[in-house]
Write an enzyme that holds these catalytic residues in place. Structure first.
Site, PDB file in Angstrom:
ATOM      1  CG  ASP A   1      -5.180  -1.147  -1.160  1.00 36.05           C
ATOM      2  OD1 ASP A   1      -4.328  -1.936  -1.584  1.00 36.05           O
ATOM      3  OD2 ASP A   1      -6.404  -1.339  -1.260  1.00 36.05           O
TER       4      ASP A   1
ATOM      5  CD  GLU B   1      -5.769  -6.131  -5.340  1.00 34.38           C
ATOM      6  OE1 GLU B   1      -6.249  -6.885  -4.472  1.00 34.38           O
ATOM      7  OE2 GLU B   1      -6.011  -4.905  -5.375  1.00 34.38           O
ATOM      8  CD  GLU B   2      -7.452  -1.818  -5.144  1.00 29.51           C
ATOM      9  OE1 GLU B   2      -8.524  -2.406  -4.888  1.00 29.51           O
ATOM     10  OE2 GLU B   2      -6.664  -1.460  -4.261  1.00 29.51           O
TER      11      GLU B   2
END
Length: 418
Positions: A147, A179-180
């Site tokens: 990821d 994004e995280e």
């Protein structure tokens, strides 16, 4: 592939031997496993990505590497500044690449270059010790191996192979930051001139860990705080104060039941596709000392929406809190920006050759606002290598075979979209 399957060598070997092109067994476990990586441009690129730490808000170094690599492949590459460099912050930027002067391509393929903490170094592992194994079963471990640096690497090489076969393919690549933890990179792209109204692209392919399946839908998100205000006092005379923690606990206990309550009884919404909405009480804190009645307490809560809008769920939460507190405003939900959150997301699954699944996690997809679809609906696909079950864990890992199959999968999606 499930995380537990990574080490089930017998089953993996049996499946691999059924392939049209069989691979020789690697029997000398003392050999340098790096040779397998060195001999593959894809695997070498993936290794380089993982070896560069890129925890959210610190993506600059890996971004520069990706930018330089894409430039070396004769793509036109733009650095889209998200956060300028300052005395307190490093520069943060998205990478946008395309062919020649085709700045508005038909197909946009995207993933993110940031990871969750902590950084875990890159490492290689034979599937088991003391037995032979097939090259594609080699396990690659480390933060971001799944990821989403697996998706980034596979997307890059799928695009390069597609362009080698069809130099006129109208493809654009977007690799974003944040994004995280905030979605800041995709939000910035979404609000930029690269995302016009109406959109010039007709397909977006999002890269995330999907176990090489196409995702039909993923849950929406809503975060909020539950806050309790009390009155401080000496713990020997608690009746002189009001414990914020004691006020918070029964409300939290009730909220924790909402995922199992049917909607008609005040529970969270459900759908046939995504099942139940879920609620997680992720963090609770309050008080200053054991001998002081706490004047303040709060909990951070995350809801994964299976149906409805964030506003629908806010209403359910507000009613649930009021039911327990009888309208006492000393305990209340704080939703912050009421425009925040995202409803469930639905994706296209009309390309043959893929299994179709649903997932419970969130992605950048809702942050990319497709401004006008009156003339043509933009298709969206969600696909990628690796399992989300290990993505944020200390055993994050992927196999060589999954990475290489992802290149083929992305190529099929791109070809179907052109």
């Amino acid at each position: 592939m499930k995380a537990t399957d990574l080490f089930h060598v017998t089953a993996l070997v049996a499946g691999a031997l059924a392939l049209e092109h069989q691979q020789p067994l690697i029997g000398d476990l003392s050999q340098d496993l790096n040779h397998i990586i060195d001999s593959s441009p894809l695997l070498s690129f993936h290794r380089a990505l993982v070896q560069i730490p890129s925890i959210s808000e610190h993506e600059k170094n890996v971004g520069e590497y990706v930018l330089d690599f894409l430039s070396s492949q004769n793509l036109t590459v733009e650095k889209q500044i998200v956060t300028p460099e300052s005395d307190t912050e490093e520069e943060r930027f998205n990478i946008y690449a395309y062919v020649g002067k085709n700045r508005q391509p038909d197909v946009l393929v995207t993933s993110h270059i940031d990871t969750v903490p902590p950084f875990i170094p890159y490492s290689l592992h034979a599937p088991t010790s003391g037995t032979s194994f097939i090259r594609t079963d080699l396990v690659i471990a480390g933060r971001g191996t799944v990821d989403a640096k697996a998706s980034v690497a596979a997307i890059v090489f799928a695009a390069l192979e597609t362009l080698d076969e069809n130099p006129n393919a109208s493809i654009g690549l977007l690799f974003d930051v944040g994004e995280e933890n905030s979605g800041v990179g995709m939000k910035h792209f979404s609000n930029s001139e690269l995302n016009p109204t109406p959109p010039t692209y007709h397909t977006v392919i999002f890269g995330e860990p999907t176990e090489l399946s196409l995702v039909a839908a993923h849950k929406g998100t809503l975060g909020f705080k539950l806050v309790a205000e009390g009155k401080a006092a000496h713990s020997g005379y608690p009746w002189l104060g009001e414990s914020a923690i004691s006020s918070l606990i029964p409300v939290l206990a009730h909220l924790d039941t909402l995922q199992d309550l049917p909607p008609e009884k005040g529970g969270l919404l459900r759908s046939e596709t995504l099942g139940k909405s879920t609620l997680n009480i992720g963090r609770v804190h309050g008080g200053i000392a054991a001998n002081v009645v706490p004047a303040h307490a709060e909990a951070a809560i995350s809801v994964r929406l299976a149906a409805g809008t964030p506003e629908d769920t806010r209403t359910i939460i507000e009613r649930a809190v009021a039911k327990v507190t009888s309208g006492d405003r000393s305990v209340y939900p704080d939703f912050g920006d009421r425009k925040a959150g995202a409803p469930p997301q639905y994706f296209d699954v009309d390309v043959d050759g893929f299994e179709v699944i649903t997932v419970n996690y969130g992605t950048d997809a809702p942050a990319l606002k497709i401004h006008d679809q009156r003339t043509q609906r933009v298709k969206r696909y969600l696909y990628g290598p690796g399992s989300i079950l290990v993505a944020h864990a200390d055993n994050e890992a992927i196999t060589v075979g999954e990475l290489e199959e992802a290149v083929r999968g992305y190529k099929r999606l791109i070809a179907a979209s052109l």
